[in-house]
Write an enzyme that holds these catalytic residues in place. Structure first.
Site, short mmCIF file in Angstrom:
data_model
loop_
_atom_site.label_atom_id
_atom_site.label_comp_id
_atom_site.label_asym_id
_atom_site.label_seq_id
_atom_site.Cartn_x
_atom_site.Cartn_y
_atom_site.Cartn_z
N HIS A 1 7.27 -4.06 -1.42
CA HIS A 1 6.81 -2.67 -1.60
C HIS A 1 7.11 -1.79 -0.38
O HIS A 1 7.21 -0.57 -0.51
CB HIS A 1 5.30 -2.68 -1.88
CG HIS A 1 4.79 -1.42 -2.49
ND1 HIS A 1 5.37 -0.82 -3.59
CD2 HIS A 1 3.75 -0.62 -2.14
CE1 HIS A 1 4.70 0.27 -3.90
NE2 HIS A 1 3.72 0.42 -3.04
N ASP B 1 9.73 -6.25 -5.13
CA ASP B 1 8.39 -5.66 -4.99
C ASP B 1 7.38 -6.46 -5.81
O ASP B 1 7.41 -6.45 -7.04
CB ASP B 1 8.42 -4.21 -5.46
CG ASP B 1 7.20 -3.43 -5.03
OD1 ASP B 1 6.14 -4.04 -4.82
OD2 ASP B 1 7.29 -2.19 -4.91
N SER C 1 4.89 4.98 -3.73
CA SER C 1 3.84 4.21 -4.40
C SER C 1 3.03 5.13 -5.32
O SER C 1 3.60 5.71 -6.24
CB SER C 1 2.96 3.51 -3.36
OG SER C 1 2.12 2.55 -3.97
#
Length: 842
Positions: A809, A776, A699
């Site tokens: 994610h 995502d 991330s």
């Protein structure tokens, strides 16, 4: 050997008769014949014979030399010898001490994973807190129970089983939630995940006394009990309804719900970045009013995601992907427009509070009494915070205070705690909050809703974490967790409203510790969670006597972990502060860090150990702390024989405003500088192999790994693994991005310089691995696609890509997370083995 000696002693000897060569030996008979015609021939023959003997001798000597060299290398490797092989996934036992090594098998078995048992304190709005019995709900042996801390024999059964029957169909219980008065409960079933906190589900109401169940509604997206336990608010098709349990009737609060209009439920960006929940409703304490958000995202642009493998087990594969769209505001694009509405259950009328500017964001709403509430509102770039006092009738809207910060930003928090009037004339409703004071976040008390004057409760170069842990309304005591002892530890303290700034320690600060705490409704009892650095435990404590924590019993001691620890050779973790040199002002940059050294670490070896660097490093985050954990970090050190290094660079949290605020408008730039300096600190160590350095992140950390490589150009970091990274801040959501980067039109240079824009620099490193989930909804795959395209344009071949269909994610769909972890370690092992050196193919 005898013949060679004779030749050395009598060079006049020549052979007569036949020579017999057998088994490599020459047997001859010689006679001395002086002045013979064949003398010259004899001499020549002897010369050739000697030549072959010399060749054999030289070959023997050379063979012995080679043998000696090999033995010498095996027993005494030279100081600069590089290990040919560092990867050994199959080495489950340390040959030195016979203990088990940490592997993913270990991690996934859970032998060393601490357990934290759930204990949900019951908070009843009408409860007499002076008679706090420490009631809590728990799940034991398929039973949903209410138990009491003060009365060990007290037990009330709410429901038993993991399933229930309705209309002759068996339903699986996905979640169970009791009403505040324990007379009713909500059974959630058929849950389908929507976003991080939200889902569609069917809800059933359980009458605890009769155990009868009836349907509340199907495909609901938000459900909330009223404080008096008689009503339930829920959202269906983005409209808000209220169900009356006693009369079995309902009120429809709104009729505007649609694809673009949300009532009582958060849209994507409010759920993800602002409320951190799907709920956008707040009940008044007397249950006569309900405040909710009306969110209009008509102007918000859409983002589309293809889902490829969503068919149920046994179904035929879909010929076409399932296309879903999200209203997702990216930086610089229109945000949703939110208004505050209050519905009266008695008059069935709704009043509306519109924001001063349609681009503002509503961060928090908290009731302070039955008819008043405060609303926290920020501008879209989080430079100011306005706190308004409002009433349920729509007739009162007062700006209670304004907080402005042009140097840093306003973090969106949910720390407000109501302080009701004490038994004194002139007391009014007030609230507790956390605000920055002298660069550090501290507790304050606002005693009056019509004034911005506050009483400071804590001070110092440390920070209060997560606001108020609990407020004892009887004793006027505020319990809180803070970094007072150390920025990487958490301890429990309290302060009295009657004695501000006088801090009392609760947990033992003479020992390292990381604690969290949750309190019963009257603040008499608490569940104290010790999370490290030693084996975690949970205990229930009583604060009845002079606010001292008397241990009543241990809820969890993690005996299994304690028993298994001696069986494993766990690589050592060392916490440290690194001074990486002066900043632009000449002040030393001090960073929190930890390192994990591999098994049998030997600092006397030269050029030996690879280094695996990890960081998240997002604004106000923290990865370096004293929480007990055995996972990926230890696997890297054990299985790859590598040094694992985690560092919190500048911009991270809990070290004050000066440490974190300098990243405003230039994300990644200071953090990458720090990473490179830390890496150079390690590669200067004699036992580190400077050609085997890798940086990894997920991330924001994935962004950091690529951004650092872009600046480093392969000089210090040779390899990088980036998972689900942001590659351009124009592609990420507006609320998060603009808080730290401002609007793109106001900071065009910053957006450009904080993006991944130079793939040629990145691919000067040995090799890069990119992994991303195609589903995502948070950091869109568009970010990865943007970077892949740059790699293609730059003709990079030292590049690997792994994508995961339908994974969000977390990359967890169909068990993908385990594959990500396995791939991460395997790829890093190949890098450290040198398998990628000289390889420029895909």
């Amino acid at each position: 050997m005898s013949q060679d000696r004779n030749n050395q002693e009598g060079y006049n000897s020549i052979p007569t008769g036949n020579s017999d060569i057998e088994g490599g030996d020459m047997h001859t008979t010689t006679t001395i014949i002086p002045n013979s015609k064949n003398f010259i021939d004899s001499v020549v023959f002897q010369f050739h014979r000697l030549k072959y003997v010399l060749i054999y001798a030289l070959l023997l000597i050379y063979g012995l030399f080679l043998l000696f060299t090999v033995i010498n290398k095996l027993t005494n490797p030279p100081p600069d010898d590089k290990p040919k092989k560092v990867l050994d996934f199959h080495e489950s036992v340390n040959p030195v001490n016979g203990l088990k090594k940490i592997s993913f098998d270990t991690v996934r078995m859970g032998d060393l994973k601490p357990t934290y048992k759930p204990l949900q304190w019951l908070i009843s709005n009408g409860e007499d807190h002076s008679e706090d019995k420490g009631l809590y709900s728990t799940f034991i042996d398929d039973k949903y129970l209410i138990k009491s801390v003060s009365e060990s024999k007290y037990e009330k059964l709410l429901f038993q089983g993991k399933t229930f029957k309705y209309d002759n169909h068996e339903k699986k219980v996905d979640d169970f939630k009791s009403s505040p008065d324990l007379k009713y409960a909500l059974l959630r079933t058929n849950s389908k995940r929507l976003w991080r906190h939200s889902f569609h589900a069917d809800y059933y109401i359980l009458n605890v006394a009769t155990q009868k169940i009836h349907l509340l509604g199907k495909n609901l997206t938000m459900v909330s009990f009223s404080p008096d336990s008689e009503k339930i608010g829920y959202v269906l098709n983005n409209d808000l309804y209220i169900h009356n349990i006693l009369t079995e009737s309902f009120q429809r609060v709104t009729e505007t719900g649609s694809k673009n209009i949300f009532n009582g439920k958060a849209d994507w960006v409010y759920e993800e970045e602002i409320l951190e929940s799907d709920k956008a409703v707040w009940w008044s304490p007397n249950s006569k009013h309900i405040t909710f958000l009306n969110i209009d995202e008509t102007e918000v642009d859409e983002y589309s995601i293809n889902y490829y493998v969503q068919q149920e087990p046994g179904e035929q594969i879909s010929r076409y992907p399932d296309l879903k769209t999200i209203k997702y505001p990216k930086s610089g694009t229109p945000n949703p427009v939110a208004n505050i509405k209050v519905f009266s259950l008695e008059s069935e009328k709704t009043v509306t509070y519109k924001l001063d500017e349609p681009t503002q964001l509503i961060n928090e709403i908290v009731y302070l009494g039955d008819s008043k509430f405060i609303a926290k509102i920020t501008d879209r770039t989080a430079k100011y915070l306005k706190v308004f006092a409002m009433d349920v009738n729509g007739s009162d809207k007062i700006l209670q205070r304004l907080q402005f910060d042009d140097e840093e930003w306003i973090e969106l928090t949910h720390y407000t705690t109501h302080v009701p009037p004490f038994k004194k004339d002139g007391d009014t409703d007030g609230y507790l909050d956390v605000i920055p004071i002298s660069g550090f976040n501290h507790l304050v008390y606002f005693p009056n809703l019509h004034s911005d004057n506050y009483i400071q409760l804590t001070s110092g170069q440390w920070e209060v974490v997560d606001g108020v842990a609990s407020f004892d309304k009887q004793k006027r005591i505020v319990w809180f967790i803070s970094t007072k002892k150390s920025s990487i530890e958490r301890h429990l303290y309290y302060v009295s409203l009657n004695e501000p700034l006088k801090i009392h320690e609760v947990t033992d600060v003479s020992k390292d510790g990381y604690y969290t705490a949750s309190f019963s409704s009257g603040s008499r009892f608490a569940l104290l969670n010790y999370m490290g650095p030693e084996v975690p435990y949970q205990k229930v404590v009583d604060f009845k006597d002079e606010n001292k924590a008397k241990t009543l019993y241990y809820l969890e001691e993690n005996k299994k972990v304690e028993k298994n620890l001696p069986l494993y050779d766990i690589p050592k973790k060392y916490f440290q502060t690194l001074n990486i040199g002066p900043d632009a002002n000449g002040d030393d940059i001090i960073l929190n860090s930890f390192e994990i050294l591999p098994n049998n670490f030997d600092p006397n070896l030269k050029n030996r150990y690879p280094v695996f660097f990890f960081g998240y490093n997002g604004p106000n985050s923290q990865q370096v702390n004293k929480v007990f954990s055995i996972g990926l970090n230890e696997v890297i050190a054990s299985q790859l024989n590598a040094i694992f290094v985690c560092v919190d660079t500048r911009g991270t949290g809990f070290l004050g405003k000066k440490h974190r605020s300098l990243v405003r408008d230039k994300l990644g730039q200071h953090e990458s500088d720090d990473f490179i300096k830390v890496a150079k600190h390690y590669t200067a160590k004699p036992y580190v192999n400077a050609e085997k350095t890798l940086i990894y992140g997920w991330s924001y950390g994935g962004f950091m790994s690529l951004f650092t490589l872009q600046k480093d150009c392969g000089e210090t970091f040779k390899y990088a693994i980036s998972v689900a990274p942001v590659t351009n801040w124009l592609l990420y959501d507006s609320v998060y991005t603009e808080r730290y980067m401002s609007l793109p039109k106001d900071n065009a240079k910053g957006y450009n310089e904080s993006s991944i824009y130079n793939a040629s620099n990145i691919f000067q490193a040995q090799r890069v691995l990119l992994m991303h989930g195609l589903g995502d909804d948070n950091v869109h795959f568009q970010n990865a696609a943007n970077f892949i395209d740059q790699a293609i344009v730059s003709k990079a071949k030292n590049f690997d890509v792994k994508v995961f269909p339908d994974s969000d994610h977390s990359i967890s769909y169909h068990g993908a997370y385990d594959l990500v972890m396995d791939q991460l370690v395997s790829w890093a092992g190949q890098a450290f083995n040198g398998d990628f050196e000289g390889r420029w193919d895909y």
